[in-house]
Write a protein that holds these residues in place. Structure first.
Motif, PDB file in Angstrom:
ATOM      1  N   ARG A   6       0.738  -1.305  -0.008  1.00  0.00           N
ATOM      2  CA  ARG A   6      -0.022   0.015  -0.079  1.00  0.00           C
ATOM      3  C   ARG A   6       0.742   1.318  -0.142  1.00  0.00           C
ATOM      4  O   ARG A   6       0.481   2.293  -0.177  1.00  0.00           O
ATOM      5  CB  ARG A   6      -0.933  -0.063   1.366  1.00  0.00           C
ATOM      6  N   TYR A  21       3.227   8.047  -0.349  1.00  0.00           N
ATOM      7  CA  TYR A  21       1.737   7.747  -0.338  1.00  0.00           C
ATOM      8  C   TYR A  21       1.390   6.640   0.210  1.00  0.00           C
ATOM      9  O   TYR A  21       2.275   5.666   0.153  1.00  0.00           O
ATOM     10  CB  TYR A  21       1.184   8.002  -1.574  1.00  0.00           C
ATOM     11  N   PHE A  22       0.015   6.351   0.544  1.00  0.00           N
ATOM     12  CA  PHE A  22      -0.736   4.794   0.649  1.00  0.00           C
ATOM     13  C   PHE A  22      -1.863   4.819  -0.079  1.00  0.00           C
ATOM     14  O   PHE A  22      -2.331   5.921  -0.190  1.00  0.00           O
ATOM     15  CB  PHE A  22      -0.529   4.457   2.188  1.00  0.00           C
ATOM     16  N   GLN A  23      -2.118   3.690  -0.396  1.00  0.00           N
ATOM     17  CA  GLN A  23      -3.229   3.662  -1.184  1.00  0.00           C
ATOM     18  C   GLN A  23      -4.197   2.944  -0.505  1.00  0.00           C
ATOM     19  O   GLN A  23      -3.960   1.942   0.643  1.00  0.00           O
ATOM     20  CB  GLN A  23      -3.065   2.690  -2.389  1.00  0.00           C
ATOM     21  N   ARG A  25      -8.893   2.247  -0.088  1.00  0.00           N
ATOM     22  CA  ARG A  25     -10.083   2.311  -0.979  1.00  0.00           C
ATOM     23  C   ARG A  25     -10.576   3.698  -1.385  1.00  0.00           C
ATOM     24  O   ARG A  25     -11.343   3.917  -2.293  1.00  0.00           O
ATOM     25  CB  ARG A  25     -11.224   1.480  -0.400  1.00  0.00           C
ATOM     26  N   GLY A  27      -9.000   6.141  -1.922  1.00  0.00           N
ATOM     27  CA  GLY A  27      -7.890   6.697  -2.666  1.00  0.00           C
ATOM     28  C   GLY A  27      -6.531   7.028  -2.090  1.00  0.00           C
ATOM     29  O   GLY A  27      -6.370   6.695  -0.979  1.00  0.00           O
ATOM     30  N   LYS A  28      -5.867   7.669  -2.922  1.00  0.00           N
ATOM     31  CA  LYS A  28      -4.363   7.838  -2.673  1.00  0.00           C
ATOM     32  C   LYS A  28      -4.376   8.772  -1.265  1.00  0.00           C
ATOM     33  O   LYS A  28      -5.039   9.885  -1.457  1.00  0.00           O
ATOM     34  CB  LYS A  28      -3.630   8.370  -3.811  1.00  0.00           C
ATOM     35  N   GLN A  29      -3.522   8.672  -0.377  1.00  0.00           N
ATOM     36  CA  GLN A  29      -3.399   9.464   0.971  1.00  0.00           C
ATOM     37  C   GLN A  29      -2.123   9.868   0.767  1.00  0.00           C
ATOM     38  O   GLN A  29      -1.002   9.202   0.651  1.00  0.00           O
ATOM     39  CB  GLN A  29      -3.728   8.607   1.934  1.00  0.00           C
TER      40      GLN A  29
END
Length: 71
Positions: A6, A21-23, A25, A27-29
């Motif tokens: 992620r 970033y982390f993915q 559900r 979206g991209k954070q």
């Protein structure tokens, strides 16, 4: 079922530095300025999802059996 990473990084278009970033559900954070910070925020995000009484039951169930909410 496949488990994917992620956490990922890309280069900032302005500075050329790595941003993380982390993915989810949702979206991209991010961006985060270190992998460590991105992992911390991902863990906070997961804990918030698990503890939210309005969150979908699947998340709490997967964590209760030792699974990952993103599995």
């Amino acid at each position: 079922m496949f488990k994917t990473e992620r956490i990922f990084f890309t280069k900032d278009k302005t500075s050329g530095k790595a941003v993380w970033y982390f993915q989810a559900r949702e979206g991209k954070q991010g961006p985060f300025y270190s992998e460590f910070q991105a992992r911390q925020k991902l863990n906070e995000f997961i804990n918030n999802c698990v503890s939210d009484p309005n969150r979908i039951p699947r998340t709490r169930f997967l964590v209760s059996i030792g699974g990952s909410p993103g599995s």
